[in-house]
Design a protein around this motif. Structure first.
Motif, PDB file in Angstrom:
ATOM      1  N   SER A  82      -9.170  -2.138   0.504  1.00 48.88           N
ATOM      2  CA  SER A  82      -9.037  -2.010  -0.954  1.00 48.88           C
ATOM      3  C   SER A  82     -10.283  -1.330  -1.494  1.00 48.88           C
ATOM      4  O   SER A  82     -11.321  -1.274  -0.810  1.00 48.88           O
ATOM      5  N   GLY A  83     -10.154  -0.853  -2.735  1.00 45.29           N
ATOM      6  CA  GLY A  83     -11.325  -0.285  -3.389  1.00 45.29           C
ATOM      7  C   GLY A  83     -12.426  -1.331  -3.522  1.00 45.29           C
ATOM      8  O   GLY A  83     -13.615  -1.026  -3.386  1.00 45.29           O
ATOM      9  N   GLY A  84     -12.020  -2.565  -3.747  1.00 46.86           N
ATOM     10  CA  GLY A  84     -13.001  -3.653  -3.881  1.00 46.86           C
ATOM     11  C   GLY A  84     -13.775  -3.852  -2.585  1.00 46.86           C
ATOM     12  O   GLY A  84     -15.004  -4.020  -2.603  1.00 46.86           O
ATOM     13  N   VAL A 104      -1.220  -0.682   3.223  1.00 46.29           N
ATOM     14  CA  VAL A 104       0.040   0.020   2.938  1.00 46.29           C
ATOM     15  C   VAL A 104       0.165   0.491   1.494  1.00 46.29           C
ATOM     16  O   VAL A 104       1.069   1.258   1.172  1.00 46.29           O
ATOM     17  N   GLY A 105      -0.716   0.030   0.605  1.00 44.43           N
ATOM     18  CA  GLY A 105      -0.469   0.298  -0.819  1.00 44.43           C
ATOM     19  C   GLY A 105      -1.636   0.926  -1.552  1.00 44.43           C
ATOM     20  O   GLY A 105      -1.869   0.592  -2.719  1.00 44.43           O
ATOM     21  N   LYS A 106      -2.333   1.834  -0.918  1.00 45.08           N
ATOM     22  CA  LYS A 106      -3.529   2.407  -1.566  1.00 45.08           C
ATOM     23  C   LYS A 106      -3.139   3.136  -2.860  1.00 45.08           C
ATOM     24  O   LYS A 106      -2.265   4.012  -2.849  1.00 45.08           O
ATOM     25  N   GLU A 110      -7.872   4.212  -5.804  1.00 47.58           N
ATOM     26  CA  GLU A 110      -8.597   3.800  -4.587  1.00 47.58           C
ATOM     27  C   GLU A 110      -8.818   4.995  -3.656  1.00 47.58           C
ATOM     28  O   GLU A 110      -9.898   5.164  -3.067  1.00 47.58           O
ATOM     29  N   ILE A 111      -7.799   5.829  -3.533  1.00 46.15           N
ATOM     30  CA  ILE A 111      -7.918   6.995  -2.662  1.00 46.15           C
ATOM     31  C   ILE A 111      -9.016   7.927  -3.189  1.00 46.15           C
ATOM     32  O   ILE A 111      -9.862   8.418  -2.428  1.00 46.15           O
ATOM     33  N   GLU A 112      -9.030   8.107  -4.500  1.00 42.50           N
ATOM     34  CA  GLU A 112     -10.012   9.041  -5.059  1.00 42.50           C
ATOM     35  C   GLU A 112     -11.427   8.473  -4.947  1.00 42.50           C
ATOM     36  O   GLU A 112     -12.381   9.209  -4.666  1.00 42.50           O
TER      37      GLU A 112
END
Ligand SMILES: Cc1ncc(COP(=O)(O)O)c(C=O)c1O
Length: 417
Positions: A82-84, A104-106, A110-112
């Motif tokens: 996760s971004g966290g 599975v759910g980025k 979060e990707i950026e």
């Protein structure tokens, strides 16, 4: 070294009596052994030295920044989901070039964030995710390095909630579809194919599933090597088990290495592993004080001041955790160790021989260093426990106990009410 052991009949965390830590920090209290964390890391890295793998600590097992930093100081990278977790890993000093990002759910955000940080690679779980990373990479003028997570359909023989590499699980791309997924990746701008990933589940108590999965992914690796010059890496995930009970026999690092190093060598790729539980599980305990001992018509209930909100593994997976008295005593009693939460599922041990403790006594719930505090909640408005790290005779509070004010932080009462 056994991080938690009795000296003069008192349970110690390394060289410090658990009682002393409780006097300072209260209960419920998580205690981690720095020495254990480092020893586990070194044992694994030495056992695998023949292929010198990248070790990405699976941060989800225990996200306390002091724990992450302990591994970063040994040279570990981080596997985040996760971004966290990415933020925590960076704050704890993990170099972005050693971070891999699964899940599975980025989200686009979060990707950026991960692209801006320039992480080592994304562990990609689906074709739509490839498209999303490609679009974000183009938008930001970055390259998204990727390893597709394949689902080898191997039974890890663990709890159904923690089995991830079977075809009915949501993770990864079916092995049969993997070549197509890589072709799709190659057709998208802004992506670089760096490797392949798999993770079978957790905890694995034998090495056979790893060997079976490696056998299954080998033809795919051979194909990808010939097609994509940038394809150089295999990540075999985490999952290495630990002993929660004295009669268990989880693979030792040497046994693990003996099983996986030969097939990995044959692949001729660089190797990544993502241990979480193995590194932290037996490096932590949850100490709780007994509030009541009550005898019902059918059985005895020992009511602790810790609950399922502090450690949910027994309620969620019916996981077994050994329970030890902080003041050693041979007396045992049959019953349940439960928490104060208003759920019958709030238990640590059911129908077990337990230490014969009284109101006010302390017990330690063992092997709580992985998937313990990280899964804590504020259910029943119970503040999070404190976390302490011990190293020899030194100790430090690495997370303060939450206060009642913390519980309501961020909440507002609408003015119009
Ligand atoms: C992708 C991935 N890597 C590594 C791990 C860590 O597993 P373990 O803590 O059993 O080593 C997990 C656990 O869920 C995972 O999903």
């Amino acid at each position: 070294m056994n991080a938690f052991s009795y000296k003069n009949k008192e349970l110690h965390a390394e060289q410090i009596p658990v009682r002393v830590l409780v006097e300072t920090h209260g209960t419920p209290l998580y205690i981690y052994s720095h020495t254990h964390l480092v020893d586990q890391y070194r044992a694994l890295s030495e056992a695998m030295a023949a292929i010198n793998p990248f070790i990405f600590y699976a941060v989800k097992a225990n996200t306390n920044m002091a724990v992450i930093q302990a591994f970063a100081q040994q040279g570990a990278g981080a596997d985040v989901v996760s971004g966290g977790e990415l933020y925590r890993a960076r704050r704890a000093g993990v170099d972005a070039s050693k971070i891999v990002f699964a899940g599975v759910g980025k989200s686009v955000a979060e990707i950026e964030y991960a692209l801006q940080e320039d992480i080592l690679y994304f562990t990609v779980e689906s074709e739509p995710e490839l498209e999303r990373i490609s679009a974000s990479a183009q938008r930001l003028g970055k390259i998204g390095r990727i390893a597709i997570r394949v689902n080898p359909d191997v039974d890890p023989k663990t709890h159904k909630y923690t089995s991830t590499g079977k075809k009915e699980n949501k993770f990864g791309v079916d092995l049969e579809r993997a070549v197509k997924a890589y072709e799709h990746a190659a057709s998208l701008p802004g992506l670089e194919i760096t490797g392949v990933h798999m993770h079978l589940g957790s905890p694995l108590m034998t090495t056979a599933p790893y060997v079976e999965a490696l056998e299954k992914v080998r033809p795919l690796c051979d194909t990808l090597k010939t097609r994509y010059p940038s394809f150089k890496h295999i990540d075999i995930g985490g999952g290495l088990g630990i002993n929660y009970r004295s009669n268990q026999n989880a693979p030792t690092p040497t046994e693990f290495a003996e099983a996986v190093v030969p097939p990995l060598k044959k692949l001729g790729l660089t190797v990544g592993i993502e241990p979480g539980r193995f590194l932290t599980g037996n490096g932590g305990i949850l100490v709780t004080r007994i509030e009541y001992v009550k005898q019902n018509a059918f059985k005895k209930f020992i009511v602790a001041d810790a609950a399922m909100n502090d450690l949910i593994r027994p309620s969620l997976y019916e996981a077994y955790h050994e329970v030890l008295p902080v003041q050693q005593s041979p007396e045992m009693v049959f019953g349940d160790l439960v928490g104060p939460i208003c759920e019958s599922g709030d238990f640590f041990a059911v129908d077990r021989e337990l230490p014969d403790v009284c109101q006010g006594d302390l017990v330690a719930i063992m092997s709580a260093g992985a998937y313990g505090f990280v899964m804590a909640s504020n259910y029943n408005s119970r503040p999070h426990a404190a976390e302490v790290m011990v190293n020899g005779t030194q100790s430090e509070c690495v997370r303060k106990r939450q206060t009642r004010e913390d519980l309501v932080k961020g909440e507002t009462l609408p003015e119009w009410m």
